[in-house]
Design a protein around this motif. Structure first.
Motif, short mmCIF file in Angstrom:
data_model
loop_
_atom_site.label_atom_id
_atom_site.label_comp_id
_atom_site.label_asym_id
_atom_site.label_seq_id
_atom_site.Cartn_x
_atom_site.Cartn_y
_atom_site.Cartn_z
N ALA A 191 -7.38 -0.92 7.97
CA ALA A 191 -8.25 -1.82 7.91
C ALA A 191 -8.29 -2.55 6.83
CB ALA A 191 -9.56 -1.46 8.49
N GLY A 192 -8.65 -4.06 6.83
CA GLY A 192 -8.78 -4.70 5.43
C GLY A 192 -7.65 -4.49 4.58
N SER A 193 -8.02 -4.15 3.06
CA SER A 193 -7.04 -4.02 2.26
C SER A 193 -6.49 -2.42 2.05
CB SER A 193 -7.72 -4.71 0.96
OG SER A 193 -8.03 -5.96 1.07
N GLY A 194 -6.08 -2.28 2.87
CA GLY A 194 -5.39 -0.80 2.92
C GLY A 194 -6.32 0.29 3.22
N SER A 195 -7.48 0.12 3.76
CA SER A 195 -8.33 1.14 4.03
C SER A 195 -7.90 1.97 5.42
CB SER A 195 -9.90 0.82 4.55
OG SER A 195 -10.53 1.83 4.87
N ARG A 196 -7.30 3.05 5.08
CA ARG A 196 -6.68 3.96 6.41
C ARG A 196 -7.50 4.53 7.19
NH1 ARG A 196 -2.28 7.98 3.37
NH2 ARG A 196 -3.94 7.91 1.68
N TRP A 197 -7.23 4.29 8.47
CA TRP A 197 -8.13 5.06 9.70
C TRP A 197 -7.06 6.17 10.09
CZ3 TRP A 197 -10.35 0.87 13.23
CH2 TRP A 197 -11.27 0.34 13.02
N PHE A 198 -5.96 6.02 10.28
CA PHE A 198 -4.93 7.14 10.45
C PHE A 198 -3.73 6.79 10.14
CE2 PHE A 198 -7.76 6.02 14.33
CZ PHE A 198 -8.23 7.24 14.62
N ASP A 199 -2.95 8.05 9.59
CA ASP A 199 -1.66 8.22 9.08
C ASP A 199 -0.96 9.26 9.42
OD1 ASP A 199 0.37 7.99 7.08
OD2 ASP A 199 -0.74 7.61 5.57
N SER A 200 0.36 9.28 9.94
CA SER A 200 1.06 10.30 10.48
C SER A 200 1.79 11.22 9.29
CB SER A 200 2.20 9.73 11.28
OG SER A 200 3.02 9.15 10.78
N ASN A 201 1.41 10.89 8.12
CA ASN A 201 2.10 11.40 6.90
C ASN A 201 1.63 12.98 7.04
OD1 ASN A 201 2.79 12.78 4.51
ND2 ASN A 201 1.84 10.88 3.27
N THR A 202 2.46 14.08 7.22
CA THR A 202 2.61 15.21 7.42
C THR A 202 2.23 15.90 6.04
OG1 THR A 202 4.98 15.75 7.17
CG2 THR A 202 3.95 15.47 9.44
N TYR B 290 0.93 -1.06 0.02
CA TYR B 290 0.10 -0.01 -0.02
C TYR B 290 0.68 1.19 0.00
CZ TYR B 290 -3.25 -3.78 1.80
OH TYR B 290 -4.09 -4.77 1.75
N GLY B 291 0.39 2.41 -0.87
CA GLY B 291 1.43 3.44 -1.03
C GLY B 291 1.68 4.08 0.19
N PHE B 292 0.83 4.33 1.17
CA PHE B 292 1.03 4.72 2.18
C PHE B 292 2.08 4.13 3.32
CE2 PHE B 292 -2.63 2.34 3.01
CZ PHE B 292 -2.34 1.82 4.27
N LEU B 293 2.55 2.98 3.09
CA LEU B 293 3.32 2.08 4.04
C LEU B 293 4.63 2.60 3.45
CD1 LEU B 293 1.30 -1.02 4.51
CD2 LEU B 293 1.64 0.79 6.08
N GLY B 294 5.23 3.23 2.81
CA GLY B 294 6.51 3.59 2.05
C GLY B 294 7.05 2.46 1.12
N THR C 21 -0.36 15.50 4.52
CA THR C 21 -1.92 15.72 4.25
C THR C 21 -2.80 15.75 5.46
OG1 THR C 21 -3.84 14.35 3.19
CG2 THR C 21 -2.04 12.87 4.19
N THR C 22 -3.77 16.56 5.50
CA THR C 22 -4.51 16.57 6.75
C THR C 22 -5.51 15.47 6.83
OG1 THR C 22 -6.12 17.76 5.62
CG2 THR C 22 -4.38 19.06 6.59
N SER C 23 -5.59 14.41 5.78
CA SER C 23 -6.54 13.52 6.15
C SER C 23 -6.04 12.50 6.67
CB SER C 23 -6.50 12.90 4.40
OG SER C 23 -7.24 13.80 3.54
N PHE C 24 -6.88 11.54 7.35
CA PHE C 24 -6.69 10.39 8.00
C PHE C 24 -5.93 10.66 9.41
CE2 PHE C 24 -6.01 9.27 3.55
CZ PHE C 24 -7.14 8.51 3.16
N LYS C 25 -6.46 11.87 9.85
CA LYS C 25 -5.93 12.32 11.21
C LYS C 25 -6.93 11.94 12.30
CE LYS C 25 -2.04 13.61 9.90
NZ LYS C 25 -2.03 13.26 8.16
#
Length: 215
Positions: A148-159, A83-87, A161-165
């Protein structure tokens, strides 16, 4: 019955005594939780305010977040699912969203709980959890996420974006998702729980959680 360990845990009592005597308290480590079912984010209402605790489901014991270190061992390393958000690293440290997987790996099965909040108190019968900040080894990090599941983000510390906070949960529920760490190190994760009372009054509590990810 749940056992509550608030400001004066065993380590807290000893540390307080040493502080009173003017001695170094660094030798007194917080309670370390490294396996089993633990509700890391556990919200409660005391009749006037919201609070956050860590609830060890195995021992039915409640802790102040400041009194707990969550340990993520090298055994938690798995192949990066892509998943892209996992680096871009080939592996991540994962606390899985199913108890069987967590038990097989000997790692924590982390929960997000509102089950000790009753209906009829908070507006719309829900609360919002917010990831306020995240650091690794003292520096702001983008290496933490909950999904959750197949890469459905709940929270992400990526600075970037303001999403997934923030994410809203219904009261009286119990939730599990994957907690992912992209690098080893000591993480300080600051979370807030908030809700509205009587239609206007906002109640919230913010706590910092320490997570040590071993290489």
């Amino acid at each position: 019955m749940r056992t509550r360990r608030r400001l004066l845990t065993v380590t807290g009592i000893a540390a307080a005594a040493l502080a009173t005597a003017g001695l170094n308290t660094s030798a007194f480590a917080a309670t370390t939780l490294s396996s089993g079912h633990v509700d890391v984010l556990d919200a409660e209402w005391d009749g006037a305010d919201l609070h956050l605790h860590v609830h060890d489901e195995e021992a039915d014991t409640e802790y102040e977040p400041a009194d707990v270190t969550l340990s993520v061992p090298a055994a938690a390393k798995v192949t990066n699912p892509g998943y892209g958000f996992l680096g871009s690293g080939s592996q991540i440290w994962l606390l899985p969203d199913t108890e069987a997987e967590a038990d097989a790996a000997g790692v924590l099965f982390p929960g997000i709980s509102t089950e000790h909040l009753t209906t009829g108190i908070l507006a719309n019968n829900n609360v919002t959890y917010t990831l306020v900040s995240a650091t690794r080894n003292g520096a702001v990090t983008e290496d933490f996420s909950i999904y959750a599941g197949s890469g459905s983000r709940w929270f992400d510390s990526n600075t970037a974006t303001t999403s997934f906070k923030s994410r809203t949960f219904a009261v009286a529920t119990h939730n599990h998702a994957n907690w992912a760490f992209e690098e080893a190190g000591t993480y300080e994760l600051k979370f807030r729980v908030s809700g509205t009372v009587n239609g206007a009054l906002e109640s919230s509590a913010t706590e910092t959680y320490t997570v040590v990810v071993s290489s």
